[in-house]
Structures are given as C-alpha cells and as structure tokens.
Design an enzyme around this catalytic site. Sequence first.
Site, PDB file in Angstrom:
ATOM      1  N   LYS A   1       0.930   4.122  -2.895  1.00 50.43           N
ATOM      2  CA  LYS A   1       0.551   5.501  -2.588  1.00 50.43           C
ATOM      3  C   LYS A   1       1.696   6.477  -2.845  1.00 50.43           C
ATOM      4  CE  LYS A   1      -3.757   5.101  -1.337  1.00 50.43           C
ATOM      5  NZ  LYS A   1      -4.811   5.620  -2.252  1.00 50.43           N
TER       6      LYS A   1
ATOM      7  N   TYR B   1       0.831  -1.211   0.000  1.00 46.94           N
ATOM      8  CA  TYR B   1       0.000   0.000   0.000  1.00 46.94           C
ATOM      9  C   TYR B   1       0.866   1.262   0.000  1.00 46.94           C
ATOM     10  CZ  TYR B   1      -3.472   3.333   1.895  1.00 46.94           C
ATOM     11  OH  TYR B   1      -4.294   4.411   2.129  1.00 46.94           O
TER      12      TYR B   1
END
Length: 305
Positions: A177, A173
């Site tokens: 991001k 993640y």
Amino acid sequence: MSAPLLCQGRVVIVTGAGRGLGRAHALAYAVEGASVVVNDLGVGLDGTPGPDSPARQVVDEIRAAGGEAVAHGGDIATAEGAASLIRAALETYGRLDTLVNNAGFLRDRMLVSLDEDDWDAVTRVHLKGHFLPLKHAAAHWRAEAKAGRTPSARVVNTSSGAGLLGSVGQGNYSAAKAGIIALTLVAAAELGRYGVQVNAVAPAARTRMTERIFADTMAAPGTGFDTMAPENVSPLVVWLGSPASTGVTGRVFATEGGRITVMEGWRPGPSADKGARWTPSEAGETTLKLLADAEDPGPVYGAGE
C-alpha cells in the site's frame, strides 16, 4: 431540475468490484451515469479461487437499475489479464475514461512468521495489480493524446492507512500500500501531459478484509449513519473519477465515514548542514537535536495491542 450526473457518458473500470468497496464504487458510478466494467476474479480473502465470481451479480444490479455494465473476470495482476481488462472497455463501449484500482486481499502475519509466498501473493495483487492496469490504460490514453484526442482521464488508486503509517502484522500489505502511494505520485507526474489525473484514497470501511476489526462499529448513536459502510468512501472516488475534479492530481486522501482528509506526506523537517563530513558522534548528537525539534510520527496501527 435535478443536478447533472457527474459521470454521464463516461466509461469506468473498477477492479475488485464484486464485493465491498469495489462493489460500492461500481454502483455509485452507475448512479452518476457511467458505463462500468466490473472486474472481479472471485477469490477468497487469501487470494485462492472461490466457487464463483460475484462480478456478474454486480452487473445485474446495475442493469436492473437501468444502468450499463459488463463483467470481466481476468486476473489483473497478469499482463494479459490487465490488457484484456482495458480491451473489455474499448471493445464494449468504445472508450475508457476512468480506472479505479481496488482489488486486493490479505495474508496477515507477524514479520517473523511471514513467509515468502505470503509476501509475494499480497504484493502481487495489490501493487502489481495496480501497476499493470495503469500501464495498459496509460498506453491507450497516450495514444489518444498523440492522435490529437487528449482525454479527460482519471485514475483512482487504493492505498490504506497501513500504507501511510504501517500496521502491526501486515508487513506485506503495508509495503504494497505504501508502494501504491509512490506509484500514484510517479504516474501523476508522468501522465499529466496526456490528460490523465492520478490520485489515491486511503479508505477505512467495513469489508471482508476488515469486518472483524470494525464488527462493533455500526451506526453513530442517534443518527442511523453507519460510519464504516463502504458506500461512504464511494462519493469521493466518484468525484475524483469525474471531470469535476479537473486540476486535482498527485494527491492522497484518507476517507472514513463522513470525513475526508488531505494527507500530506514526507516533507523536509528540521535539518542541519555542517558543510563537511560528520563524524559518527557528531552525526548522532546533531540527529538527536533535530529529533527534539521534529514532530512525533503517527502511531503504527496495532502497536501496543
């Protein structure tokens, strides 16, 4: 006399808009006069299909309040799904003004337990799921500009504090991001000539992905203000997607509760130039001196817990 609506007459796409932040953004854009394309595949937290898509429910909410909206259930991390999303706006409303990339999910693991499927699934939806809608929207706006109809177009991407600082147990993640931030900077530089502004937000809010983290963070004492409500993020996202944000591009904003912060990314810090090749020992000694003069990095989310 009431203030004019920020997005009156604009057509806005919001991905992952069936729940959480995306839903809040879609509703907020509708309140400001936009016609909204509500995209949601209707999947679980781990990216597997759910029993039904919530996109229709959000569309019904907007229409019940007197707004305009249409649902889109395609997979925006595929070329056809992303292309059909842009077509949905153009075929339904005849134009596209703002793209809000928001869709995503989690598969949290410590790095030694993170398998390839978990890595691929998360980076696919977050990072590829930003790239493909952006690519197809940008192609449309470039064609408009070349035809002499330069748009006042906006893109708002969704990063995270994990992308800015890293987050323990979220290597996939965090990497996705962080990639979104770099993609935002590239897109802002490339698309400005076509009338497109591109920015990113790094929100902190209570959603399905974060409800366990923020479960005990509710209303601030004595105020009734729920600092972690996703609706707190939407005003900035709406403004960035409106003509009122003219001149703001290539920026990243952290937003949480009532706070908005302009994030300032990698900039040159202390530096030394020998004018020739260092030996390893010289390089090490010099680096330690430079680090002594440098600012300490921010803590990684979850470190030491």
